[in-house]
Design a protein around this motif. Structure first.
Motif, PDB file in Angstrom:
ATOM      1  N   TYR A   1     -18.384  -5.133  -4.911  1.00 29.33           N
ATOM      2  CA  TYR A   1     -19.326  -4.074  -4.547  1.00 29.33           C
ATOM      3  C   TYR A   1     -19.272  -2.922  -5.561  1.00 29.33           C
ATOM      4  CZ  TYR A   1     -19.414  -6.413   0.032  1.00 29.33           C
ATOM      5  OH  TYR A   1     -19.541  -7.323   1.042  1.00 29.33           O
ATOM      6  N   SER A   2     -18.068  -2.595  -6.011  1.00 32.60           N
ATOM      7  CA  SER A   2     -17.940  -1.534  -7.019  1.00 32.60           C
ATOM      8  C   SER A   2     -18.627  -1.929  -8.323  1.00 32.60           C
ATOM      9  CB  SER A   2     -16.462  -1.225  -7.279  1.00 32.60           C
ATOM     10  OG  SER A   2     -15.838  -0.711  -6.130  1.00 32.60           O
ATOM     11  N   MET A   3     -18.474  -3.195  -8.714  1.00 31.50           N
ATOM     12  CA  MET A   3     -19.143  -3.670  -9.930  1.00 31.50           C
ATOM     13  C   MET A   3     -20.654  -3.608  -9.769  1.00 31.50           C
ATOM     14  SD  MET A   3     -16.909  -6.813 -11.510  1.00 31.50           S
ATOM     15  CE  MET A   3     -17.172  -7.917 -10.129  1.00 31.50           C
ATOM     16  N   MET A   4     -21.160  -3.941  -8.585  1.00 31.95           N
ATOM     17  CA  MET A   4     -22.607  -3.886  -8.351  1.00 31.95           C
ATOM     18  C   MET A   4     -23.130  -2.465  -8.508  1.00 31.95           C
ATOM     19  SD  MET A   4     -23.096  -6.485  -5.108  1.00 31.95           S
ATOM     20  CE  MET A   4     -24.863  -6.166  -4.999  1.00 31.95           C
TER      21      MET A   4
ATOM     22  N   GLN B   1     -14.481 -12.580  -0.648  1.00 30.11           N
ATOM     23  CA  GLN B   1     -13.044 -12.614  -0.903  1.00 30.11           C
ATOM     24  C   GLN B   1     -12.552 -11.326  -1.558  1.00 30.11           C
ATOM     25  OE1 GLN B   1     -12.451 -16.103  -3.302  1.00 30.11           O
ATOM     26  NE2 GLN B   1     -13.211 -17.504  -1.729  1.00 30.11           N
ATOM     27  N   ASN B   2     -13.383 -10.711  -2.387  1.00 33.89           N
ATOM     28  CA  ASN B   2     -12.999  -9.490  -3.101  1.00 33.89           C
ATOM     29  C   ASN B   2     -14.084  -8.425  -2.923  1.00 33.89           C
ATOM     30  OD1 ASN B   2     -10.621 -10.687  -4.915  1.00 33.89           O
ATOM     31  ND2 ASN B   2     -12.337 -12.119  -4.989  1.00 33.89           N
ATOM     32  N   PRO B   3     -14.323  -7.969  -1.702  1.00 33.42           N
ATOM     33  CA  PRO B   3     -15.460  -7.076  -1.458  1.00 33.42           C
ATOM     34  C   PRO B   3     -15.388  -5.758  -2.219  1.00 33.42           C
ATOM     35  CG  PRO B   3     -14.004  -7.156   0.464  1.00 33.42           C
ATOM     36  CD  PRO B   3     -13.554  -8.225  -0.469  1.00 33.42           C
ATOM     37  N   ARG B   4     -14.230  -5.124  -2.248  1.00 30.20           N
ATOM     38  CA  ARG B   4     -14.121  -3.836  -2.912  1.00 30.20           C
ATOM     39  C   ARG B   4     -14.434  -3.955  -4.404  1.00 30.20           C
ATOM     40  NH1 ARG B   4     -11.670   0.836  -1.244  1.00 30.20           N
ATOM     41  NH2 ARG B   4     -10.706  -0.272   0.508  1.00 30.20           N
TER      42      ARG B   4
ATOM     43  N   SER C   1     -15.934 -10.861 -16.545  1.00 33.98           N
ATOM     44  CA  SER C   1     -15.040 -11.428 -17.560  1.00 33.98           C
ATOM     45  C   SER C   1     -13.870 -10.497 -17.840  1.00 33.98           C
ATOM     46  CB  SER C   1     -15.822 -11.707 -18.841  1.00 33.98           C
ATOM     47  OG  SER C   1     -16.326 -10.507 -19.396  1.00 33.98           O
ATOM     48  N   GLU C   2     -14.093  -9.178 -17.654  1.00 35.78           N
ATOM     49  CA  GLU C   2     -13.017  -8.210 -17.848  1.00 35.78           C
ATOM     50  C   GLU C   2     -12.054  -8.199 -16.664  1.00 35.78           C
ATOM     51  OE1 GLU C   2     -15.109  -4.598 -18.375  1.00 35.78           O
ATOM     52  OE2 GLU C   2     -15.793  -5.048 -20.423  1.00 35.78           O
ATOM     53  N   GLU C   3     -12.611  -8.240 -15.453  1.00 35.02           N
ATOM     54  CA  GLU C   3     -11.781  -8.203 -14.248  1.00 35.02           C
ATOM     55  C   GLU C   3     -11.124  -9.545 -13.949  1.00 35.02           C
ATOM     56  OE1 GLU C   3     -11.111  -5.536 -12.704  1.00 35.02           O
ATOM     57  OE2 GLU C   3     -12.623  -4.144 -13.506  1.00 35.02           O
ATOM     58  N   LYS C   4     -11.747 -10.636 -14.444  1.00 32.41           N
ATOM     59  CA  LYS C   4     -11.239 -12.005 -14.311  1.00 32.41           C
ATOM     60  C   LYS C   4     -11.017 -12.451 -12.862  1.00 32.41           C
ATOM     61  CE  LYS C   4      -9.034 -11.893 -18.841  1.00 32.41           C
ATOM     62  NZ  LYS C   4      -7.773 -12.043 -19.624  1.00 32.41           N
TER      63      LYS C   4
END
Length: 367
Positions: free
Chosen positions: A114-117, A108-111, A201-204
């Motif tokens: 993936y950036s967090m990974m 649902q939120n790939p960008r 938790s920051e990006e929620k």
């Protein structure tokens, strides 16, 4: 050989009617690009022989990074760039895998995911490098995102190739760690999990009901690193399946093969044509998203530092570059001379009166 373009041509209508509501614009663009690749619908380029007057027109490749027979030259260039950044140290392949419970969120939120990974995998390795008793410094790494398993299932994971060597900026030292052990994989997994959950938790984003306590991170010794870089480079721009692995396309179904990761034996799987296209296109990345990234002293901005390491430690990566096969060249059908590209992206209407081959010119060895 059955091409992916022919499978799209046969099952596109069924696929769009069944999966239309689940497709993103970039996935539809990939579908149309691969379908037109090197066909009578694509633009052409003019190629001329350097030794005689022979001239012809060749269909353009689509250039899409998910096309199975495009971007071979980009793969080669990427491998050469990474090999030139090699340093004299043992290399390790670290694989960070996203748990199954978080994969719907990644779809649902790939960008974002993936950036967090990428960020959390690098932060984990950087912290371990600074705290390791033998290293105690700033690391460098090359990371590549894969979203598929060999069976084409959705399986996001990041491969990180890194040398067991660091730069101590305070004391201006190059320090390496010997042996086939770098970091403990369970400890890596715990820290990676903690960093990912902190970022979430920051990006929620919408959290799943259950998040597993145990995540999977693998740390494997890969020798000098060149084989691992070549392995990643070969699959960087060529889509998720090789066309020679598409075995049949009959009775509305597609049969393809894949190598089992445990037994190393080839298995086959048969699925409806529309489902096969979804298996392929679900791995199309968001537009502009970089699948491969360099961190630390292996970042492109650190060329001077890497060059200094090569000089001081008398390390020559050019020896490895000489083992790579050069890119095949176009050869003239008349005299065998080299063909040079004259014009690109020529619309079909300009050359309607001239014959255009349906395949690329075959490379030919001139004795």
């Amino acid at each position: 050989m059955i091409t992916l373009a022919s499978v799209i041509d046969q099952f596109q209508d069924d696929f769009l009617s069944e999966y239309q509501n689940r497709l993103r614009p970039n996935q539809i663009s990939a579908l149309h690009a691969i379908k037109r690749c090197r066909t009578q619908m694509s633009p052409v380029m003019q190629v001329n022989c350097a030794d005689c007057d022979y001239q012809t027109f060749v269909p353009h490749s689509c250039g899409h990074r998910n096309c199975p027979h495009c971007q071979h030259h980009d793969c080669q260039q990427w491998i050469e760039r990474q090999v030139q950044r090699q340093v004299p140290a043992d290399y390790f392949m670290n694989t960070f895998t996203l748990p199954a419970q978080l994969r719907p969120l990644a779809k649902q939120n790939p960008r974002l995911v993936y950036s967090m990974m990428f960020d959390c995998a690098w932060a984990t390795l950087q912290s371990f490098s600074k705290n390791d008793k033998q290293l105690r410094g700033d690391a460098g790494a090359i990371a590549v995102l894969h979203t598929h398993s060999r069976e084409l299932k959705y399986h996001p994971h990041i491969h990180v190739v890194m040398p067991a060597g660091i730069i101590d900026k305070t004391n201006k030292l190059w320090r390496t760690k010997q042996g086939k052990y770098l970091f403990h994989h369970k400890a890596l997994a715990k820290v990676f999990r903690a960093k990912m959950l902190t970022r979430m938790s920051e990006e929620k984003p919408p959290f799943p009901a259950k998040i597993p306590k145990t995540w999977v991170v693998d740390c494997k010794f890969v020798g000098a690193g060149d084989k691992a870089l070549i392995y990643l480079g070969r699959y960087l721009y060529r889509g998720v399946i090789r066309e020679k692995d598409i075995l049949s396309c009959i009775d509305g179904k597609v049969t393809y093969r894949y190598q089992d990761s445990k037994t190393k034996r080839y298995q086959t799987k048969t699925v409806p044509g529309a489902d096969f296209l979804w298996l392929v296109l679900q791995h199309v990345l968001p537009k502009g998203f970089r699948r491969a990234r360099n961190f630390g002293f292996l970042h492109p901005n650190s060329k001077r530092v890497i060059k200094l390491i090569h000089i001081l430690l008398k390390f020559d990566p050019a020896k490895i570059l000489r083992t790579l096969k050069p890119r095949p060249k176009f050869s003239c059908k008349c005299c065998g001379g080299a063909m040079i590209v004259g014009r690109r992206r020529i619309p079909r209407v300009e050359i309607m009166s001239q014959p255009v081959p349906t395949k690329m010119l075959e490379p030919r060895t001139v004795m």
